[in-house]
Design a protein around this motif. Sequence first.
Motif, PDB file in Angstrom:
ATOM      1  N   GLY A 224       0.801  -1.221   0.000  1.00 45.66           N
ATOM      2  CA  GLY A 224       0.000   0.000   0.000  1.00 45.66           C
ATOM      3  C   GLY A 224       0.830   1.265   0.000  1.00 45.66           C
ATOM      4  O   GLY A 224       0.460   2.258   0.635  1.00 45.66           O
ATOM      5  N   VAL A 225       1.949   1.230  -0.701  1.00 44.30           N
ATOM      6  CA  VAL A 225       2.865   2.372  -0.723  1.00 44.30           C
ATOM      7  C   VAL A 225       2.217   3.536  -1.476  1.00 44.30           C
ATOM      8  O   VAL A 225       1.695   3.365  -2.580  1.00 44.30           O
ATOM      9  N   LYS A 226       2.265   4.714  -0.886  1.00 38.80           N
ATOM     10  CA  LYS A 226       1.674   5.898  -1.510  1.00 38.80           C
ATOM     11  C   LYS A 226       2.714   6.735  -2.245  1.00 38.80           C
ATOM     12  O   LYS A 226       2.398   7.385  -3.239  1.00 38.80           O
ATOM     13  N   ASN A 227       3.941   6.737  -1.742  1.00 37.62           N
ATOM     14  CA  ASN A 227       5.015   7.489  -2.386  1.00 37.62           C
ATOM     15  C   ASN A 227       6.358   6.927  -1.966  1.00 37.62           C
ATOM     16  O   ASN A 227       6.452   6.202  -0.963  1.00 37.62           O
ATOM     17  N   PHE A 228       7.382   7.233  -2.711  1.00 36.84           N
ATOM     18  CA  PHE A 228       8.708   6.701  -2.412  1.00 36.84           C
ATOM     19  C   PHE A 228       9.765   7.480  -3.189  1.00 36.84           C
ATOM     20  O   PHE A 228       9.468   8.181  -4.161  1.00 36.84           O
ATOM     21  N   TYR A 229      11.004   7.346  -2.718  1.00 35.62           N
ATOM     22  CA  TYR A 229      12.163   7.805  -3.469  1.00 35.62           C
ATOM     23  C   TYR A 229      12.856   6.588  -4.057  1.00 35.62           C
ATOM     24  O   TYR A 229      12.844   5.499  -3.456  1.00 35.62           O
ATOM     25  N   GLN A 230      13.483   6.745  -5.194  1.00 34.38           N
ATOM     26  CA  GLN A 230      14.132   5.600  -5.839  1.00 34.38           C
ATOM     27  C   GLN A 230      15.190   4.980  -4.942  1.00 34.38           C
ATOM     28  O   GLN A 230      15.347   3.759  -4.889  1.00 34.38           O
ATOM     29  N   ARG A 231      15.920   5.809  -4.216  1.00 32.50           N
ATOM     30  CA  ARG A 231      16.989   5.288  -3.358  1.00 32.50           C
ATOM     31  C   ARG A 231      16.449   4.370  -2.260  1.00 32.50           C
ATOM     32  O   ARG A 231      17.159   3.478  -1.779  1.00 32.50           O
ATOM     33  N   GLU A 232      15.178   4.582  -1.866  1.00 33.76           N
ATOM     34  CA  GLU A 232      14.575   3.703  -0.865  1.00 33.76           C
ATOM     35  C   GLU A 232      14.387   2.296  -1.429  1.00 33.76           C
ATOM     36  O   GLU A 232      14.620   1.301  -0.726  1.00 33.76           O
ATOM     37  N   LEU A 233      13.966   2.218  -2.683  1.00 29.59           N
ATOM     38  CA  LEU A 233      13.785   0.908  -3.306  1.00 29.59           C
ATOM     39  C   LEU A 233      15.127   0.210  -3.488  1.00 29.59           C
ATOM     40  O   LEU A 233      15.226  -1.008  -3.329  1.00 29.59           O
ATOM     41  N   GLU A 234      16.157   0.980  -3.854  1.00 31.11           N
ATOM     42  CA  GLU A 234      17.483   0.387  -4.082  1.00 31.11           C
ATOM     43  C   GLU A 234      18.063  -0.206  -2.804  1.00 31.11           C
ATOM     44  O   GLU A 234      18.958  -1.060  -2.862  1.00 31.11           O
ATOM     45  N   ALA A 235      17.550   0.224  -1.650  1.00 30.05           N
ATOM     46  CA  ALA A 235      18.060  -0.287  -0.369  1.00 30.05           C
ATOM     47  C   ALA A 235      17.409  -1.601   0.041  1.00 30.05           C
ATOM     48  O   ALA A 235      17.815  -2.212   1.032  1.00 30.05           O
ATOM     49  N   ILE A 236      16.417  -2.058  -0.711  1.00 29.28           N
ATOM     50  CA  ILE A 236      15.730  -3.308  -0.379  1.00 29.28           C
ATOM     51  C   ILE A 236      16.455  -4.465  -1.062  1.00 29.28           C
ATOM     52  O   ILE A 236      16.563  -4.518  -2.288  1.00 29.28           O
ATOM     53  N   ASP A 237      16.961  -5.379  -0.281  1.00 23.89           N
ATOM     54  CA  ASP A 237      17.798  -6.465  -0.812  1.00 23.89           C
ATOM     55  C   ASP A 237      17.064  -7.314  -1.845  1.00 23.89           C
ATOM     56  O   ASP A 237      17.644  -7.725  -2.853  1.00 23.89           O
ATOM     57  N   SER A 238      15.777  -7.618  -1.584  1.00 21.29           N
ATOM     58  CA  SER A 238      15.034  -8.488  -2.495  1.00 21.29           C
ATOM     59  C   SER A 238      14.851  -7.855  -3.866  1.00 21.29           C
ATOM     60  O   SER A 238      14.667  -8.560  -4.863  1.00 21.29           O
ATOM     61  N   LEU A 239      14.893  -6.529  -3.945  1.00 16.31           N
ATOM     62  CA  LEU A 239      14.823  -5.838  -5.222  1.00 16.31           C
ATOM     63  C   LEU A 239      16.204  -5.641  -5.826  1.00 16.31           C
ATOM     64  O   LEU A 239      16.400  -5.801  -7.033  1.00 16.31           O
ATOM     65  N   ALA A 240      17.164  -5.294  -4.967  1.00 17.99           N
ATOM     66  CA  ALA A 240      18.520  -5.016  -5.461  1.00 17.99           C
ATOM     67  C   ALA A 240      19.162  -6.240  -6.096  1.00 17.99           C
ATOM     68  O   ALA A 240      19.909  -6.121  -7.080  1.00 17.99           O
ATOM     69  N   CYS A 241      18.873  -7.431  -5.568  1.00 17.80           N
ATOM     70  CA  CYS A 241      19.491  -8.643  -6.123  1.00 17.80           C
ATOM     71  C   CYS A 241      18.988  -8.917  -7.543  1.00 17.80           C
ATOM     72  O   CYS A 241      19.691  -9.501  -8.363  1.00 17.80           O
ATOM     73  N   ILE A 242      17.761  -8.480  -7.858  1.00 18.51           N
ATOM     74  CA  ILE A 242      17.232  -8.636  -9.214  1.00 18.51           C
ATOM     75  C   ILE A 242      17.961  -7.700 -10.169  1.00 18.51           C
ATOM     76  O   ILE A 242      18.211  -8.030 -11.329  1.00 18.51           O
ATOM     77  N   ALA A 243      18.297  -6.515  -9.670  1.00 22.53           N
ATOM     78  CA  ALA A 243      18.913  -5.490 -10.519  1.00 22.53           C
ATOM     79  C   ALA A 243      20.402  -5.719 -10.744  1.00 22.53           C
ATOM     80  O   ALA A 243      20.995  -5.105 -11.633  1.00 22.53           O
ATOM     81  N   GLN A 244      21.019  -6.612  -9.967  1.00 21.44           N
ATOM     82  CA  GLN A 244      22.460  -6.830 -10.114  1.00 21.44           C
ATOM     83  C   GLN A 244      22.720  -7.684 -11.351  1.00 21.44           C
ATOM     84  O   GLN A 244      22.414  -8.864 -11.391  1.00 21.44           O
ATOM     85  N   GLN A 245      23.312  -7.088 -12.374  1.00 17.71           N
ATOM     86  CA  GLN A 245      23.531  -7.767 -13.653  1.00 17.71           C
ATOM     87  C   GLN A 245      24.713  -8.718 -13.596  1.00 17.71           C
ATOM     88  O   GLN A 245      24.633  -9.871 -13.998  1.00 17.71           O
ATOM     89  N   ASP A 246      25.840  -8.228 -13.134  1.00 19.78           N
ATOM     90  CA  ASP A 246      27.070  -9.019 -13.136  1.00 19.78           C
ATOM     91  C   ASP A 246      27.427  -9.380 -11.714  1.00 19.78           C
ATOM     92  O   ASP A 246      28.043  -8.608 -10.986  1.00 19.78           O
ATOM     93  N   ARG A 247      27.034 -10.575 -11.297  1.00 20.56           N
ATOM     94  CA  ARG A 247      27.255 -10.990  -9.920  1.00 20.56           C
ATOM     95  C   ARG A 247      28.720 -11.315  -9.633  1.00 20.56           C
ATOM     96  O   ARG A 247      29.122 -11.428  -8.482  1.00 20.56           O
TER      97      ARG A 247
END
Length: 364
Positions: A224-247
């Motif tokens: 139920g998120v109403k607003n956010f900054y991009q940097r907040e999403l980047e701090a979530i491990d479950s999302l950041a691991c998807i975005a990591q291209q070259d492990r």
Amino acid sequence: MDVGASVIMQSDSECAEDTLPSMFWGLDPVHTVFAKLYIKDVLELKKSRPIPGVFFYKTHPITKVDILGTIVQKREREKFFNFGVDDGTGVISCLWWKKQRAMENVKLASSSFGLNLLEQLKRINQLEQSSSQLELGDIVQVRGWLRDFRDQREVNSTSISKVVDPLFAAQISRMLELPYLYRNFYDKPFEMQKDSPEQNAFSQQGVQTLSLQRKIKQFLNQNGVKNFYQRELEAIDSLACIAQQDRDCPSTACVSKQIHEVFEDAVCALQEEGVIFQKVAGPSELYLVTDEEKELHSVTLGIIRDDSTRPKYVDKGCPFLHIMSCVRHSYSAGVSEATVQRVLDRLECNSEIVSTMDRHYTAS
């Protein structure tokens, strides 16, 4: 926003469109043609949530169809005919706007050299009369664009032609053609050609962005998120691991840059869909979630309620471009077309407004 303790749940059933990023839909040949499908399958096509008017048969994006069937229902309204067409697998409503063909053919005749305009107008009138004379039991071929109106699937027809076929040749031909099309095209997933390392990398990046885009949408909806900054999403491990291209990249700075770039692409794609938007544009400004921004919904509904009573809009309703212009003036100049469309879809889903015709809306 408390995002640190939030967890994304994996969906049991993936959406059909998730298999191919929307930027690649145009490469699928099924997307560009009038797809010949059984009506049963047309009625069961999955609706694309982010992009109105796009539906999916398995992995193929479809916007328009070609069906052959028998008229089993006919209703006449002031501005259109509604035909119920049955092909033996199901029945679907097909709209035929009374003046639609006339306007398109007048434009065609006006731009064609060497044609007698009066003769063309006579043919147009004959076409309108033949369309209105279709009766129950007639076999027709219908081509048109798909849409959902009040939770009912229907075809906004661009052509309806009666099939005079005493030997059933057209129906037999369609019966033989459809299994071939399903077997060789519709039931096969569309695959992009990967001929070079550059294409492979681009495809991989697109799939990765799409995956992150889908997970962010799940996260926003589930929490139920109403607003956010991009940097907040980047701090979530479950999302950041998807975005990591070259492990295997040894550099922390390199990994951080990769994550940031993929997040930028995913957030940009969500903006293009209208899922999120910025009231004040800027690289580090706050993103608002469209479905949760009640003020935007209220402003949009107020505009439609007020303006749909004006004489120029009382018949057809308020056109989309007028609504969008008013929303930008009253709420924020940065609101995108996709965002306004998403709000209108939500208001219509809640039965607060009704779409009357070609992107015209009136209060219910």
